[in-house]
Design an enzyme around this catalytic site. Structure first.
Site, PDB file in Angstrom:
ATOM      1  N   GLN A  77       0.820  -1.216   0.000  1.00  0.00           N
ATOM      2  CA  GLN A  77       0.000   0.000   0.000  1.00  0.00           C
ATOM      3  C   GLN A  77       0.856   1.268   0.000  1.00  0.00           C
ATOM      4  O   GLN A  77       0.398   2.339  -0.371  1.00  0.00           O
ATOM      5  CB  GLN A  77      -0.915   0.003   1.224  1.00  0.00           C
ATOM      6  N   SER A  85       6.928  -1.334   9.558  1.00  0.00           N
ATOM      7  CA  SER A  85       7.941  -1.345  10.630  1.00  0.00           C
ATOM      8  C   SER A  85       9.355  -1.356  10.080  1.00  0.00           C
ATOM      9  O   SER A  85      10.278  -0.792  10.683  1.00  0.00           O
ATOM     10  CB  SER A  85       7.745  -2.569  11.520  1.00  0.00           C
ATOM     11  N   LEU A 128      19.055  -3.421  14.586  1.00  0.00           N
ATOM     12  CA  LEU A 128      20.029  -4.183  15.383  1.00  0.00           C
ATOM     13  C   LEU A 128      19.770  -5.680  15.211  1.00  0.00           C
ATOM     14  O   LEU A 128      18.628  -6.146  15.326  1.00  0.00           O
ATOM     15  CB  LEU A 128      19.909  -3.825  16.870  1.00  0.00           C
ATOM     16  N   VAL A 150      -4.346  -3.699  -0.619  1.00  0.00           N
ATOM     17  CA  VAL A 150      -5.161  -4.916  -0.712  1.00  0.00           C
ATOM     18  C   VAL A 150      -6.430  -4.714   0.111  1.00  0.00           C
ATOM     19  O   VAL A 150      -6.361  -4.407   1.307  1.00  0.00           O
ATOM     20  CB  VAL A 150      -4.367  -6.148  -0.214  1.00  0.00           C
ATOM     21  N   HIS A 182       6.853   0.780  20.630  1.00  0.00           N
ATOM     22  CA  HIS A 182       8.136   0.612  21.298  1.00  0.00           C
ATOM     23  C   HIS A 182       8.935   1.883  21.040  1.00  0.00           C
ATOM     24  O   HIS A 182       8.966   2.382  19.922  1.00  0.00           O
ATOM     25  CB  HIS A 182       8.798  -0.655  20.730  1.00  0.00           C
ATOM     26  N   TYR A 238      18.510  -0.716  24.582  1.00  0.00           N
ATOM     27  CA  TYR A 238      19.544  -1.053  23.600  1.00  0.00           C
ATOM     28  C   TYR A 238      19.996   0.212  22.879  1.00  0.00           C
ATOM     29  O   TYR A 238      19.290   1.233  22.905  1.00  0.00           O
ATOM     30  CB  TYR A 238      19.057  -2.122  22.614  1.00  0.00           C
ATOM     31  N   VAL A 249       7.741 -11.142  12.490  1.00  0.00           N
ATOM     32  CA  VAL A 249       9.151 -11.453  12.217  1.00  0.00           C
ATOM     33  C   VAL A 249       9.974 -10.187  12.411  1.00  0.00           C
ATOM     34  O   VAL A 249       9.619  -9.134  11.891  1.00  0.00           O
ATOM     35  CB  VAL A 249       9.306 -11.943  10.757  1.00  0.00           C
ATOM     36  N   ASP A 266       5.984 -37.764  17.735  1.00  0.00           N
ATOM     37  CA  ASP A 266       5.869 -39.180  18.076  1.00  0.00           C
ATOM     38  C   ASP A 266       4.503 -39.388  18.700  1.00  0.00           C
ATOM     39  O   ASP A 266       4.015 -38.551  19.441  1.00  0.00           O
ATOM     40  CB  ASP A 266       7.015 -39.647  18.988  1.00  0.00           C
ATOM     41  N   GLY A 325      -2.489 -40.698  20.834  1.00  0.00           N
ATOM     42  CA  GLY A 325      -1.878 -39.825  21.835  1.00  0.00           C
ATOM     43  C   GLY A 325      -0.850 -38.975  21.117  1.00  0.00           C
ATOM     44  O   GLY A 325       0.148 -39.494  20.635  1.00  0.00           O
ATOM     45  N   LEU A 350      -5.453 -44.552  32.091  1.00  0.00           N
ATOM     46  CA  LEU A 350      -6.908 -44.732  32.137  1.00  0.00           C
ATOM     47  C   LEU A 350      -7.581 -43.465  31.620  1.00  0.00           C
ATOM     48  O   LEU A 350      -7.399 -42.381  32.191  1.00  0.00           O
ATOM     49  CB  LEU A 350      -7.367 -45.008  33.571  1.00  0.00           C
ATOM     50  N   TYR A 351      -8.315 -43.629  30.533  1.00  0.00           N
ATOM     51  CA  TYR A 351      -9.009 -42.486  29.924  1.00  0.00           C
ATOM     52  C   TYR A 351     -10.484 -42.601  30.214  1.00  0.00           C
ATOM     53  O   TYR A 351     -11.060 -43.693  30.124  1.00  0.00           O
ATOM     54  CB  TYR A 351      -8.844 -42.493  28.402  1.00  0.00           C
TER      55      TYR A 351
HETATM   56  C1  LIG Z   1      10.996   1.201  16.886  1.00  0.00           C
HETATM   57  C2  LIG Z   1      11.286  -0.166  16.369  1.00  0.00           C
HETATM   58  C3  LIG Z   1      12.546  -0.672  16.487  1.00  0.00           C
HETATM   59  C4  LIG Z   1      12.830  -1.932  16.000  1.00  0.00           C
HETATM   60  N1  LIG Z   1      14.088  -2.387  16.090  1.00  0.00           N
HETATM   61  C5  LIG Z   1      14.394  -3.581  15.567  1.00  0.00           C
HETATM   62  C6  LIG Z   1      15.726  -4.011  15.586  1.00  0.00           C
HETATM   63  O1  LIG Z   1      16.604  -3.299  16.054  1.00  0.00           O
HETATM   64  N2  LIG Z   1      15.990  -5.249  15.109  1.00  0.00           N
HETATM   65  C7  LIG Z   1      15.034  -6.035  14.593  1.00  0.00           C
HETATM   66  O2  LIG Z   1      15.334  -7.135  14.183  1.00  0.00           O
HETATM   67  N3  LIG Z   1      13.758  -5.640  14.541  1.00  0.00           N
HETATM   68  C8  LIG Z   1      13.423  -4.426  15.007  1.00  0.00           C
HETATM   69  N4  LIG Z   1      12.131  -4.008  14.976  1.00  0.00           N
HETATM   70  C9  LIG Z   1      11.090  -4.906  14.474  1.00  0.00           C
HETATM   71  C10 LIG Z   1      11.076  -4.904  12.960  1.00  0.00           C
HETATM   72  O3  LIG Z   1      11.127  -3.601  12.500  1.00  0.00           O
HETATM   73  C11 LIG Z   1       9.833  -5.559  12.409  1.00  0.00           C
HETATM   74  O4  LIG Z   1       9.553  -6.719  13.110  1.00  0.00           O
HETATM   75  C12 LIG Z   1      10.014  -5.894  10.926  1.00  0.00           C
HETATM   76  O5  LIG Z   1      10.431  -4.765  10.238  1.00  0.00           O
HETATM   77  C13 LIG Z   1       8.710  -6.400  10.335  1.00  0.00           C
HETATM   78  O6  LIG Z   1       8.885  -6.581   8.957  1.00  0.00           O
HETATM   79  P1  LIG Z   1       7.659  -6.971   8.043  1.00  0.00           P
HETATM   80  O7  LIG Z   1       8.163  -7.060   6.656  1.00  0.00           O
HETATM   81  O8  LIG Z   1       6.977  -8.135   8.623  1.00  0.00           O
HETATM   82  O9  LIG Z   1       6.632  -5.779   8.230  1.00  0.00           O
HETATM   83  P2  LIG Z   1       6.591  -4.328   7.565  1.00  0.00           P
HETATM   84  O10 LIG Z   1       7.908  -3.772   7.360  1.00  0.00           O
HETATM   85  O11 LIG Z   1       5.636  -3.541   8.403  1.00  0.00           O
HETATM   86  O12 LIG Z   1       5.957  -4.618   6.178  1.00  0.00           O
HETATM   87  C14 LIG Z   1       4.598  -4.924   6.025  1.00  0.00           C
HETATM   88  C15 LIG Z   1       4.141  -4.280   4.771  1.00  0.00           C
HETATM   89  O13 LIG Z   1       2.821  -4.687   4.458  1.00  0.00           O
HETATM   90  C16 LIG Z   1       2.178  -3.618   3.823  1.00  0.00           C
HETATM   91  N5  LIG Z   1       0.731  -3.806   3.918  1.00  0.00           N
HETATM   92  C17 LIG Z   1       0.036  -4.045   5.033  1.00  0.00           C
HETATM   93  N6  LIG Z   1      -1.274  -4.149   4.738  1.00  0.00           N
HETATM   94  C18 LIG Z   1      -1.389  -3.988   3.405  1.00  0.00           C
HETATM   95  C19 LIG Z   1      -2.482  -3.989   2.512  1.00  0.00           C
HETATM   96  N7  LIG Z   1      -3.736  -4.179   2.931  1.00  0.00           N
HETATM   97  N8  LIG Z   1      -2.225  -3.786   1.216  1.00  0.00           N
HETATM   98  C20 LIG Z   1      -0.976  -3.595   0.761  1.00  0.00           C
HETATM   99  N9  LIG Z   1       0.098  -3.582   1.571  1.00  0.00           N
HETATM  100  C21 LIG Z   1      -0.108  -3.779   2.873  1.00  0.00           C
HETATM  101  C22 LIG Z   1       2.660  -2.415   4.604  1.00  0.00           C
HETATM  102  O14 LIG Z   1       2.533  -1.215   3.867  1.00  0.00           O
HETATM  103  C23 LIG Z   1       4.095  -2.781   4.873  1.00  0.00           C
HETATM  104  O15 LIG Z   1       4.970  -2.250   3.926  1.00  0.00           O
HETATM  105  C24 LIG Z   1      11.811  -2.729  15.419  1.00  0.00           C
HETATM  106  C25 LIG Z   1      10.542  -2.219  15.310  1.00  0.00           C
HETATM  107  C26 LIG Z   1      10.270  -0.962  15.777  1.00  0.00           C
HETATM  108  C27 LIG Z   1       8.903  -0.444  15.642  1.00  0.00           C
END
Ligand SMILES: Cc1cc2nc3c(=O)[nH]c(=O)nc-3n(C[C@H](O)[C@H](O)[C@H](O)COP(=O)(O)OP(=O)(O)OC[C@H]3O[C@@H](n4cnc5c(N)ncnc54)[C@H](O)[C@@H]3O)c2cc1C
Length: 812
Positions: free
Chosen positions: A35, A44, A51, A173, A224, A255, A352, A541, A555, A641-642
């Site tokens: 989007q 995000s 990091l 979407v 966060h 951090y 993720v 298993d 089980g 025993l079940y």
């Molecule tokens: C402040 C902050 C600090 C962080 N620091 C770290 C760090 O240091 N190390 C680390 O590993 N992680 C960090 N994270 C976490 C990490 O940023 C996220 O977990 C990761 O970027 C998620 O990736 P993603 O691709 O799943 O999601 P996103 O990057 O959010 O991508 C999802 C995408 O889906 C699109 N989308 C959603 N709905 C629709 C729709 N209906 N139609 C079309 N497109 C759509 C969105 O536009 C977006 O681009 C941090 C997060 C934050 C907020």
């Protein structure tokens, strides 16, 4: 273009990694839609400081992080790196944290990532902003560093595009269209894209997108805090973006990362700030971007005070900017990966971190293209792992918020979540409370770990006290219960273990195909066997009881087994699979007096001849109809025993009253774990997982190659030839040195494997640790060492099982 028509929703780090990995495997009919504008979409990934700390208690998560590092190190965007490998430093300011860093060093060693423990002075050498006077020590991981998330998105999408993948930015979407239970297309604000496979990589929007096909997605977006200082004088003139290691100060939920002459500060110590995916603003409405909320400085005050204490150089700097950034939390800190149970072709890769993004992309691509993932064991990540109550919005919110609070806490392996509890109660619960049970939680059930009423059993017994860490969630009563179970008779509440009924004219053929065991046996037979993946890896298993010509009771280990069964049901409706766990209950009645206790309560023949080992029978225990299975995970004579849940309390009371003359006790899970390991019984998920095959796990006896075809058979034939590692039994003489699992095993100075399950064996008087070791080291008598916190524990490879190898107890 080859492969099915795939639409990936979301062009964040996860969607981009998946597009790259899929196209690298030849699936090029792929469309990535987002989007927002690509590559900085407003999700995000667009503001993540990037990091990457690789070390995690989960082997899978560490391996996915390691792959992400390797991949991003090998990528660039127009000559600019996607990863700055500055190293990662975690510091301890409390003795508990220092011990925890030793434990984390152990995990790193177990999972094969180089790490070093540092003195305070060495911490300051690596990171000159750190005041060595404030820290007690540190853990350094040289290969950690900073992912340049937006660049990584761009570079991976670039490679995907070069292989034919389409990337559609600013396409929102609105719906996912299905036909006959399959995805058919993705409806965007600019038209529909036909699709055979849709993968939801929508980050914090995941629940909204999954909701389009009616799939509940148990994650919560939480804010966060991330703030950036202006110039820190000690960093003035720095021209490279980052050369200082990334830094974690978990004691204060903080951090840090360098950005030229300033510092980025991330904080988890504030109140949880959850938000509903429905409240997220659109790309055009959002002031900065949809995943960024306004910074709330009042929540950051403690973070800034503590930062100035740990990094005195920041006292001369100011906080110049900050955000409350949103990303996803789950109830177990693990991602959500896999296919919807109800809509074919609808997949998710959600919750993720950047840290694991490329690993998740690879895992998903293998899973989609090959039908299974061979690089990582995904049993902890599968989106279908949850019990129904774990999908309830109120539950998800409470647990996800608690996980936010605990994200950097030191969590004991047995520590349960506090809220919401209790959730599930077995019918024995009232009686257990009367016996002063100490409860932990198992798949939502309150399950006794030991019973306070058994303190009386301690008299005359000398139960060794383990080290402090192992002594948490432990009582000497555990030892007394274990010993008493081998002396008289005990009841164990086995209700929490999943039970499935497989029935119908096709049931036999179905189980023949899905399990490694011979199911074509007489009614009343019980078979221990395995579920395998196509690549021969162990999925579970199970113990299968044939209760009728076309009725089997299985089980199982958890919801993934139910999901696996559902996915393989024949289309002709000849097999029905039902989860009967909640409506039923189970008591293990085990011990040398088990027959003396049970036989007088029933007209059925429970003699050794009349009811043989690994057989099943319907009977009445007093007024209670039961299904009795003659088997025992603790290695003693007796039965499971079940009965139906409504009759559970009556069953308990009947056995309890009659058992008084034999000194019947109730045994808890602590005793059970010890007794199980004395008998060498493996536990799926701990001792063996998707990555292991039956032979190396010591379960070759459960595979009947001559019964005909079954899932995984072909791969097994190959894997048998190539056995390089073995699940091995070790014993530890020093009774205080009880280890807990996941610790590294050393041969001299070389790390050679890792511990899976461990416990003290109260019958054999030794500690027990099962470990994965190279096959050549798995020879009885060989002395090795286990790394436990800051010490080494001597362990010796032992012949197994350690208790009753002739099976006299079980077969008597
Ligand atoms: C402040 C902050 C600090 C962080 N620091 C770290 C760090 O240091 N190390 C680390 O590993 N992680 C960090 N994270 C976490 C990490 O940023 C996220 O977990 C990761 O970027 C998620 O990736 P993603 O691709 O799943 O999601 P996103 O990057 O959010 O991508 C999802 C995408 O889906 C699109 N989308 C959603 N709905 C629709 C729709 N209906 N139609 C079309 N497109 C759509 C969105 O536009 C977006 O681009 C941090 C997060 C934050 C907020």
């Amino acid at each position: 273009m080859t492969g099915p028509r795939v639409v990936i929703i979301g062009a964040g780090v996860v969607g981009a990694a998946l597009a790259d990995e899929l196209s690298a495997r030849g699936w090029t009919d792929v469309t990535v839609v987002d989007q927002g504008p690509v590559p900085a979409t407003g999700g995000s990934s667009s503001h993540a400081p990037g990091l990457v700390f690789q070390i995690n208690g989960s082997k899978t998560m560490t391996e996915m992080a390691r792959y992400t590092v390797e991949k991003l190190c090998s990528l660039d965007l127009d000559g600019e790196p996607c990863f700055l490998q500055v190293g990662g430093l975690e510091v301890a300011t409390s003795p508990e944290r220092l011990a925890e860093l030793h434990r984390r060093h152990g995990w790193a060693t177990s999972w094969g990532v180089e790490s070093r423990l540092l003195t305070p002075a060495e911490c300051a050498e690596h990171h000159p902003l750190v005041d060595p006077g404030t820290v007690l020590g540190g853990l350094f991981i040289p290969t950690d560093g900073l992912a340049k998330a937006v660049r990584a998105v761009d570079a991976q999408l670039g490679r995907a595009r070069s292989r034919g993948v389409r990337v559609l930015e600013r396409h929102e979407v609105l719906d996912v269209r299905t036909e006959d239970g399959r995805v058919a297309g993705v409806v965007t604000d600019q038209g529909e894209i036909p699709a055979d496979v849709v993968v939801c990589c929508a980050g914090i929007w995941g629940p909204k997108v999954a909701g389009m096909v009616g799939m509940p997605l148990p994650l919560t977006p939480l804010a966060h805090q991330l703030a950036w200082t202006g110039q820190v004088p000690a960093l003035a003139g720095r021209e490279e973006e980052a050369t200082l290691p990334i830094l974690r100060h978990q004691d204060a939920d903080l951090y840090y990362r360098q950005r030229f002459d300033g510092v980025g500060i991330g904080y988890y110590g504030h109140r949880p700030m959850p938000i509903s995916p429905d409240e997220l603003l659109s790309v055009d409405e959002a002031a900065v971007m949809p995943s960024v909320l306004t910074f709330t400085p009042e929540d950051f005050e403690d973070a800034w005070t503590e930062t100035q204490r740990l990094l005195p150089g920041t006292r001369a700097a100011e906080i110049e900017e900050g955000i409350n950034g949103l990303f996803s939390f789950t109830q177990d800190h693990m991602p959500l990966m896999g296919e919807s149970p109800d809509v074919k072709g609808f997949w998710v890769a959600e919750a993720v971190w950047v840290t694991h993004s490329a690993g998740v992309g690879k895992a998903m691509a293998e899973w989609l293209v090959d039908g299974h993932c061979s690089s990582f064991d995904l049993h902890e990540c599968d989106v279908n792992r949850f019990e129904p109550h774990q999908l309830a919005p109120e539950y998800v919110l409470a647990r996800d918020c608690q996980n936010f609070v605990e994200v950097y806490d030191i969590i004991h392996p047995l520590q349960p979540m506090e809220e919401p509890r209790p959730v599930r109660l077995s019918p024995f619960h009232t009686r257990q409370r009367e016996l002063d049970a100490f409860f932990l939680e198992a798949v939502g059930y309150e399950r006794p770990q030991w019973y306070g009423a058994n303190a009386r059993l301690l008299e005359g017994r000398d139960i060794p006290t383990p080290n402090d860490w192992a002594a948490r969630y432990w009582s000497p009563i555990v030892g007394a219960e274990a010993q008493a179970s081998r002396e008289s008779v005990a009841v164990y509440d086995m209700t929490a273990l999943k039970r499935l009924e497989v029935a119908g004219p096709g049931a036999l053929a179905f189980l023949q195909r899905l399990t490694t065991g011979q199911m074509d046996k007489s009614v009343g037979s019980v078979t221990y066997c395995l579920l395998l993946d196509e690549d021969g890896g162990i999925r579970s298993d199970v113990t299968v009881a044939r209760l009728g010509r076309d009725v089997f009771q299985v089980g199982a280990n958890g919801n993934l087994d139910l999901d696996w069964f559902h996915r393989h049901l024949p289309a002709d409706g000849s097999v029905m699979v039902r989860d009967i766990t909640a409506g039923t209950c189970c008591l293990g009645v085990w011990g040398p007096h088990a027959r003396d206790l049970v036989q007088p309560l029933t007209d059925a023949d429970f003699s050794n001849q009349g009811f043989r080992y690994f057989r099943a029978k319907k009977a009445y225990i007093g007024t209670v109809p039961v299904t009795a299975l003659r088997l025992s995970y603790i290695g003693e004579l007796g039965w499971e025993l079940y009965t139906t849940a409504d009759l559970g309390a009556k069953l308990w009371d009947t056995l309890w009253e009659a058992g008084q003359r034999y000194g019947i006790i109730a045994g808890g899970r602590g005793a059970f774990a010890s007794l199980r390991l004395e008998k060498g019984y493996r536990s799926f998920g701990t001792d063996m997982t998707f990555e292991h095959d039956p032979y190396e796990a010591g379960l070759g006896f459960a595979v009947k190659m001559d019964k005909g075809d079954f899932i995984g058979r072909e791969a097994l034939a190959r894997r048998k030839e190539n056995m390089r590692r073995r699940l091995t039994c070790l014993t530890i003489d020093d009774p205080t040195q009880v280890v807990m699992g996941r610790e590294p095993v050393y041969d001299g100075d070389t790390s050679v494997g890792y511990v899976t399950s461990a416990a003290f064996g109260y019958t054999i008087g030794k500690g027990i640790a099962y470990a994965w070791l190279p096959a050549e080291l798995a020879t009885p008598g060989r002395t090795l060492e286990i790394g436990y916190f800051d010490r080494r524990v001597t362990a010796v490879v032992a012949e197994e099982p350690l208790f009753d190898p002739a099976m006299e107890r079980l077969r008597s």
